[in-house]
Enzyme design. Structure first.
Site, PDB file in Angstrom:
ATOM      1  N   GLU A 187     -25.717  29.625   5.666  1.00 31.52           N
ATOM      2  CA  GLU A 187     -26.853  29.444   6.575  1.00 31.52           C
ATOM      3  C   GLU A 187     -26.466  29.809   7.992  1.00 31.52           C
ATOM      4  OE1 GLU A 187     -29.800  27.559   9.263  1.00 31.52           O
ATOM      5  OE2 GLU A 187     -27.634  27.277   9.207  1.00 31.52           O
ATOM      6  N   GLU A 188     -25.238  29.485   8.363  1.00 29.75           N
ATOM      7  CA  GLU A 188     -24.779  29.771   9.723  1.00 29.75           C
ATOM      8  C   GLU A 188     -24.348  31.228   9.887  1.00 29.75           C
ATOM      9  OE1 GLU A 188     -25.373  27.786  11.889  1.00 29.75           O
ATOM     10  OE2 GLU A 188     -25.094  25.700  11.249  1.00 29.75           O
ATOM     11  N   HIS A 247     -27.378  23.080   3.839  1.00 26.08           N
ATOM     12  CA  HIS A 247     -26.188  23.932   3.832  1.00 26.08           C
ATOM     13  C   HIS A 247     -24.946  23.120   4.183  1.00 26.08           C
ATOM     14  CE1 HIS A 247     -25.742  24.292   8.303  1.00 26.08           C
ATOM     15  NE2 HIS A 247     -27.059  24.155   8.293  1.00 26.08           N
ATOM     16  N   ASP A 274     -22.016  25.046   5.059  1.00 21.27           N
ATOM     17  CA  ASP A 274     -21.187  25.867   5.945  1.00 21.27           C
ATOM     18  C   ASP A 274     -21.431  25.438   7.389  1.00 21.27           C
ATOM     19  OD1 ASP A 274     -23.827  27.003   5.731  1.00 21.27           O
ATOM     20  OD2 ASP A 274     -23.089  28.834   6.697  1.00 21.27           O
TER      21      ASP A 274
END
Length: 381
Positions: free
Chosen positions: A136-137, A70, A72
């Protein structure tokens, strides 16, 4: 094509302030690099989230190595607390500072660099897929899940997958993940009857049953662990009444617990157990208890075997350290990938992730690229 410098690529990604759910151009950086190297790239965007799918080699090849990561990042907090600009990617004394340097733009950069170098020098007998998300975060509902849904529609498939999350507690090479605990959160709302604290018999105080319920849940031993997992844990994370008065018994009280569970349990079995505990307390105290549960992911295990052996050999060859096979830590997007194909995780030292002055050693980024390069070379050998 010249070898790709993973440190320069990491810096390019860090300079994109991609605080979830914003992309800020991070995936465009990867799209340009991979497209120029001959990867077929497509966007698998959903719900306002950008997701990049890239494949080199034939669709449907039985030897398709996948990578998931990811771009992000979590918020920086107060920028004034940082000693270096959080999106500056400045290098000082061999260390690059910036949000995402550890979690996990350097991991994405290292794998992308290794993959581009391989296909540029000697195209593999098989295929390589990169599935990179911008979610993802955050809630993670429109990230890797969207990529996997896109792949299913397009008949794309990974034979095996490596997730590049930071996995090493203190030293490069010391740990890889072959599974993760499940995670779930339960919210309880207890409704009684408001009243004057001088006349408690005229009220129905929700706090004693809430305290009893929280104590019972926290005191219970869920299990003693399994062959590959530590014991499951339950933590009381908040208790609230919102009552500013000292002479009023509130009508409502709330409590929340978070459970990290091993393969002894499932989200459904724990939900059933939580509900039974709440029902018993409600009956005993004569109050109403409402429960709401969110299951972030089930526990999973990729049994030790060819994939973990492949990664472990490469890690030991490049670092001199034989990694421990672990299932510790929180959740990752591997919890989604495990329904698609066998998956393991290996990445950097994660000590500074999500912290002020997040940073990565430049030498570790080069080392990680070397590890990923060896994994790919050995897989396609």
């Amino acid at each position: 094509m010249q070898p790709v410098d993973p440190v320069a690529l990491t810096a390019d990604l860090v300079r994109c302030p991609s605080v979830t759910p914003e992309d800020a151009g991070a995936l465009d950086v990867l799209h340009r690099l991979l497209s120029e190297a001959g990867f077929e790239c497509a966007w698998a965007d959903r719900g306002g989230i950008r997701n990049l799918f890239a494949r080199f080699g034939p669709n449907g090849h039985p030897r398709t190595f996948g990578f998931n990561g990811h771009t992000d990042v979590v918020p920086v907090g107060n920028p004034g607390d940082w000693s270096r600009p959080p999106f500056g990617a400045e290098i000082h004394d061999g260390t690059m500072f910036g949000r995402g340097t550890t979690d996990m733009k350097s991991g994405v950069a290292a794998f992308a660099a290794a993959a581009v170098d391989l296909v540029s020098s000697k195209p593999p007998e098989g295929a390589i897929i990169l599935a990179i998300t911008g979610d993802e975060e955050g809630d993670a509902t429109d990230g890797t899940l969207a990529l996997l849904d896109y792949m299913a529609v397009q008949n794309e498939a990974m034979t095996v997958c490596l997730v590049g999350e930071p996995t090493c507690p203190e030293h490069m090479g010391e740990m890889m993940k072959i599974g993760r605990r499940g995670s779930m959160t339960a919210w309880f709302t207890i409704t009684g009857v408001q009243g004057h604290s001088a006349y408690p018999h005229r009220a129905k105080n929700p706090l004693p049953p809430l305290m009893r319920l929280m104590d019972q849940l926290a005191s219970h031993t869920l299990d003693t662990g399994t062959d590959h997992f530590d014991p499951s844990t339950l933590a009381v994370v908040t208790v609230d009444t919102g009552n500013p008065a000292t002479n009023v018994i509130p009508a409502e009280a709330r409590g929340t617990v978070n459970i990290r569970f091993n393969d002894t349990h499932s989200g459904d079995s724990l939900t059933t157990w939580l509900g039974a505990q709440a029902d018993a307390i409600a009956s005993s105290y004569g109050v109403k208890i409402d429960m709401r549960v969110t299951i972030s992911g089930e526990s999973f295990l990729t049994p030790p075997g060819p994939l973990s052996d492949l990664v472990a050999r490469a890690v030991e060859a490049e670092t001199g350290v034989a990694p421990v096979l672990s299932t510790s830590g929180g959740t990752s997007d591997a919890r989604f990938v495990k329904d698609h194909c066998p998956v393991v995780e290996f990445g950097l030292v994660g000590q500074s992730m999500h912290k002020v002055d997040e940073h990565v050693r430049v030498e570790h980024v080069h080392q990680l690229k070397s590890i990923y390069s060896r994994i790919l070379q050995d897989y396609f050998a």
